[in-house]
Design a protein around this motif. Structure first.
Motif, short mmCIF file in Angstrom:
data_model
loop_
_atom_site.label_atom_id
_atom_site.label_comp_id
_atom_site.label_asym_id
_atom_site.label_seq_id
_atom_site.Cartn_x
_atom_site.Cartn_y
_atom_site.Cartn_z
N LEU A 1 -35.67 0.52 -8.66
CA LEU A 1 -37.07 0.67 -8.27
C LEU A 1 -37.54 -0.53 -7.43
CD1 LEU A 1 -39.84 2.04 -8.39
CD2 LEU A 1 -40.23 0.89 -10.58
N VAL A 2 -37.37 -1.73 -7.97
CA VAL A 2 -37.90 -2.92 -7.30
C VAL A 2 -37.20 -3.17 -5.96
CG1 VAL A 2 -38.21 -5.42 -7.46
CG2 VAL A 2 -38.61 -3.97 -9.47
N PHE A 3 -35.89 -3.04 -5.94
CA PHE A 3 -35.17 -3.31 -4.70
C PHE A 3 -35.47 -2.26 -3.62
CE2 PHE A 3 -33.19 -6.67 -6.86
CZ PHE A 3 -32.43 -7.41 -5.96
N ASN A 4 -35.84 -1.05 -4.02
CA ASN A 4 -36.25 -0.06 -3.02
C ASN A 4 -37.67 -0.32 -2.53
OD1 ASN A 4 -34.36 2.31 -2.26
ND2 ASN A 4 -33.95 1.95 -4.43
N VAL A 5 -38.54 -0.84 -3.39
CA VAL A 5 -39.88 -1.24 -2.93
C VAL A 5 -39.75 -2.35 -1.90
CG1 VAL A 5 -42.03 -2.37 -3.61
CG2 VAL A 5 -41.10 -0.53 -5.02
N THR A 6 -38.98 -3.38 -2.19
CA THR A 6 -38.86 -4.51 -1.27
C THR A 6 -38.14 -4.11 0.01
OG1 THR A 6 -36.85 -5.23 -2.46
CG2 THR A 6 -38.94 -6.23 -3.12
N TRP A 7 -37.08 -3.32 -0.12
CA TRP A 7 -36.36 -2.87 1.07
C TRP A 7 -37.26 -2.04 1.98
CZ3 TRP A 7 -35.23 2.06 2.86
CH2 TRP A 7 -34.31 2.12 3.92
N ALA A 8 -37.97 -1.07 1.41
CA ALA A 8 -38.81 -0.19 2.22
C ALA A 8 -39.97 -0.95 2.87
CB ALA A 8 -39.35 0.96 1.36
N ALA A 9 -40.48 -1.97 2.19
CA ALA A 9 -41.57 -2.77 2.77
C ALA A 9 -41.10 -3.42 4.07
CB ALA A 9 -42.03 -3.83 1.78
N GLY B 1 -28.55 14.78 -16.34
CA GLY B 1 -29.56 15.31 -15.44
C GLY B 1 -30.85 14.52 -15.49
N ARG B 2 -31.33 14.23 -16.71
CA ARG B 2 -32.60 13.53 -16.85
C ARG B 2 -32.52 12.09 -16.38
NH1 ARG B 2 -33.40 15.74 -22.88
NH2 ARG B 2 -31.16 16.07 -22.53
N VAL B 3 -31.42 11.41 -16.68
CA VAL B 3 -31.28 10.03 -16.23
C VAL B 3 -31.13 9.97 -14.72
CG1 VAL B 3 -29.85 7.95 -16.37
CG2 VAL B 3 -30.34 9.27 -18.44
N SER B 4 -30.32 10.87 -14.16
CA SER B 4 -30.17 10.93 -12.71
C SER B 4 -31.52 11.17 -12.05
CB SER B 4 -29.20 12.05 -12.33
OG SER B 4 -29.11 12.19 -10.92
N ALA B 5 -32.34 12.04 -12.63
CA ALA B 5 -33.66 12.33 -12.07
C ALA B 5 -34.55 11.09 -12.08
CB ALA B 5 -34.33 13.46 -12.84
N VAL B 6 -34.52 10.34 -13.17
CA VAL B 6 -35.33 9.12 -13.25
C VAL B 6 -34.91 8.13 -12.16
CG1 VAL B 6 -35.80 7.07 -14.65
CG2 VAL B 6 -35.90 9.34 -15.70
N VAL C 1 -36.21 9.38 -8.84
CA VAL C 1 -37.65 9.17 -8.76
C VAL C 1 -37.94 7.69 -8.49
CG1 VAL C 1 -39.81 9.15 -10.08
CG2 VAL C 1 -38.32 11.15 -10.16
N CYS C 2 -37.20 6.79 -9.15
CA CYS C 2 -37.35 5.35 -8.88
C CYS C 2 -37.01 5.04 -7.42
CB CYS C 2 -36.46 4.54 -9.80
SG CYS C 2 -37.00 4.48 -11.52
N LEU D 1 -42.35 13.62 -1.14
CA LEU D 1 -43.33 13.90 -2.18
C LEU D 1 -42.77 14.78 -3.31
CD1 LEU D 1 -46.27 13.54 -3.09
CD2 LEU D 1 -46.85 15.57 -1.75
N PRO D 2 -41.98 15.83 -3.01
CA PRO D 2 -41.45 16.65 -4.11
C PRO D 2 -40.66 15.89 -5.15
CG PRO D 2 -41.19 17.80 -2.02
CD PRO D 2 -41.64 16.39 -1.70
N TRP D 3 -40.01 14.77 -4.73
CA TRP D 3 -39.26 13.98 -5.72
C TRP D 3 -40.20 13.39 -6.77
CZ3 TRP D 3 -34.22 14.05 -6.39
CH2 TRP D 3 -33.42 14.49 -5.33
N LEU D 4 -41.37 12.98 -6.37
CA LEU D 4 -42.31 12.38 -7.31
C LEU D 4 -42.96 13.44 -8.20
CD1 LEU D 4 -44.03 9.79 -4.93
CD2 LEU D 4 -41.92 9.58 -6.27
#
Length: 430
Positions: free
Chosen positions: A242-250, A356-361, A364-365, A61-64
């Motif tokens: 983002l998408v590949f982590n959604v599908t992988w985690a599902a 830093g900002r791109v790595s954070a995005v 978060v993805c 949760l802290p990542w989000l």
């Protein structure tokens, strides 16, 4: 010994990178110990499945919540000191948790609070640490640098750490957290050593961000998001993550039930599935240098993503436990290669002031995708059966790959495209 060090960490990468790598390995060992000890501690305090699941959620949760803020701060402050402060905060949380265990005052509420606070500190530590590598090595050495970092994460975090954490927990509930505290302290000391020697010629170095107009952190975050939105290659890679982590985690959210009820595997069989992926990662580690030399980055990226799609299909179709173990080994091999290549591509394309900002995005993805995917996987499995999440992953990942297939050439060589644009711009009349 010096010859072995040269093979593992070539001198051309510079002494600051060696300090960073040693710090990364020490921190990953501590995290690997906690990876096993944390759930064991929660389970020793409660029989509630809800609280056990909540413990896992509190670490992500802290990542989000804080991920984008951590990236903005990494770009405006001394990055090395941010890592040191964040690791010091982690150490305090772990020390307090160990003290409550030793004194017998620990309960599930204390454990959950410690996991949440540790997760918050980890967001700032990991986000900022990810910006140090591209500052300490030359662009052409980023692939080697990422390979060494990922190798340490695989071996000490996923292979050595968890068994050690479980062994220490059996010896006494406080011992794994004492060991983690030592690892965090060592990582902090090693990061502090980075400033003692200069980075190699051609590397940006760890100079403080240039003085600039004082702005609010929210404005810095918005500036980073606009930069990503305006950079097609970096934006495409973020969407893929983002998408590949959604599908992988599902799919992986029901892996334990799928292995037991669909394949008829025992608890030991399930353990072999996870071990097989780690073994596959070691194979990927051994082959990475040869792969990087023989194939273009675009070819490697396309192959890894295609293997992800095929893996979901193979797991949806298989009914044999031994075949699932083989597939998981293949999964571990290409995931290691993909992680190394995708990090290298991103770091090459992003200017230092936005690292830093791109790595954070991206983080978060990654974690946002895991949270969404896990929620979807449970719902899909309840409605259509245990193989349905794997079919969902196959279709979702396959459609996404088809949409970005042609763009992956530009993604893989985004830094070269940017250099050409800068050269063209310099050649224009002024």
């Amino acid at each position: 010994m010096s010859a072995l060090v040269e093979v593992v960490v070539p001198a051309r990468l510079g002494r600051p990178f060696r300090w960073l790598l040693a710090s990364s390995w020490a921190g990953n060992l501590g995290d690997g110990i906690a990876l096993a000890a944390g759930p064991l501690l929660v389970a020793s305090q409660t029989d509630s499945a809800f609280l056990v699941a909540l413990a896992a959620l509190l670490q992500r949760l802290p990542w989000l919540v804080f991920g984008l803020w951590a990236g903005a701060l990494a770009d405006r402050l001394d990055r090395r000191r941010v890592v040191m402060v964040a690791n010091a905060a982690r150490a305090l949380v772990v020390a307090a948790l160990a003290a409550t265990i030793v004194t017998g005052r620990v309960d599930v509420g204390v454990v959950l609070a410690a996991m949440l606070l540790h997760g918050v500190a980890e967001v700032f530590a990991d986000t900022t640490t990810s910006t140090l590598l591209p500052a300490l090595v030359r662009k052409q050495d980023l692939g080697v640098g990422n390979h060494r970092v990922q190798t340490g994460q695989l071996t000490v975090n996923q292979l050595a750490g968890p068994p050690l954490g479980a062994f220490l927990f059996a010896a006494g509930a406080a011992w794994p957290f004492v060991a983690q505290l030592v690892c965090i302290a060592l990582a902090l000391v090693l990061v502090a050593r980075i400033a003692a020697t200069p980075a190699p010629d051609g590397a940006p170095g760890l100079a403080r961000p240039a003085a600039q107009e004082r702005t609010h952190v929210r404005r810095d975050i918005a500036e980073g998001l606009r930069w990503i939105a305006g950079h097609a290659a970096v934006r495409t890679l973020a969407v893929v993550i983002l998408v590949f982590n959604v599908t992988w985690a599902a799919a992986w959210s029901v892996l334990v039930l799928w292995s037991r009820d669909h394949l008829g595997m025992s608890e030991v069989g399930y353990g072999l599935l996870t071990t097989a992926s780690a073994v596959g990662g070691i194979v990927g580690t051994a082959l990475y240098g040869r792969i990087e030399r023989r194939f273009s980055l675009a070819t490697v990226m396309r192959t890894c993503l295609l293997l992800e799609v095929v893996t979901h299909l193979a797991l949806a179709l298989t009914t044999a436990g031994w075949l699932a173990i083989v597939i998981m080994a293949e999964f571990g091999a290409y995931v290691f290669v993909w992680t190394t290549v995708s990090n290298t591509v991103r770091q090459r394309a992003v200017p230092q002031r936005f690292q830093g900002r791109v790595s954070a995005v991206y983080l978060v993805c990654l974690f946002g995708g895991l949270v969404v995917g896990q929620a979807l996987g449970g719902v899909i499995a309840e409605r259509w059966g245990l193989t349905a999440p794997f079919w969902f992953a196959f279709v979702g990942a396959g459609v996404t790959l088809a949409l970005v297939w042609r763009q992956l050439v530009h993604v893989a060589h985004a830094d070269a495209d940017d250099d050409l644009h800068r050269e063209a711009g310099d050649a224009l009349p002024r």
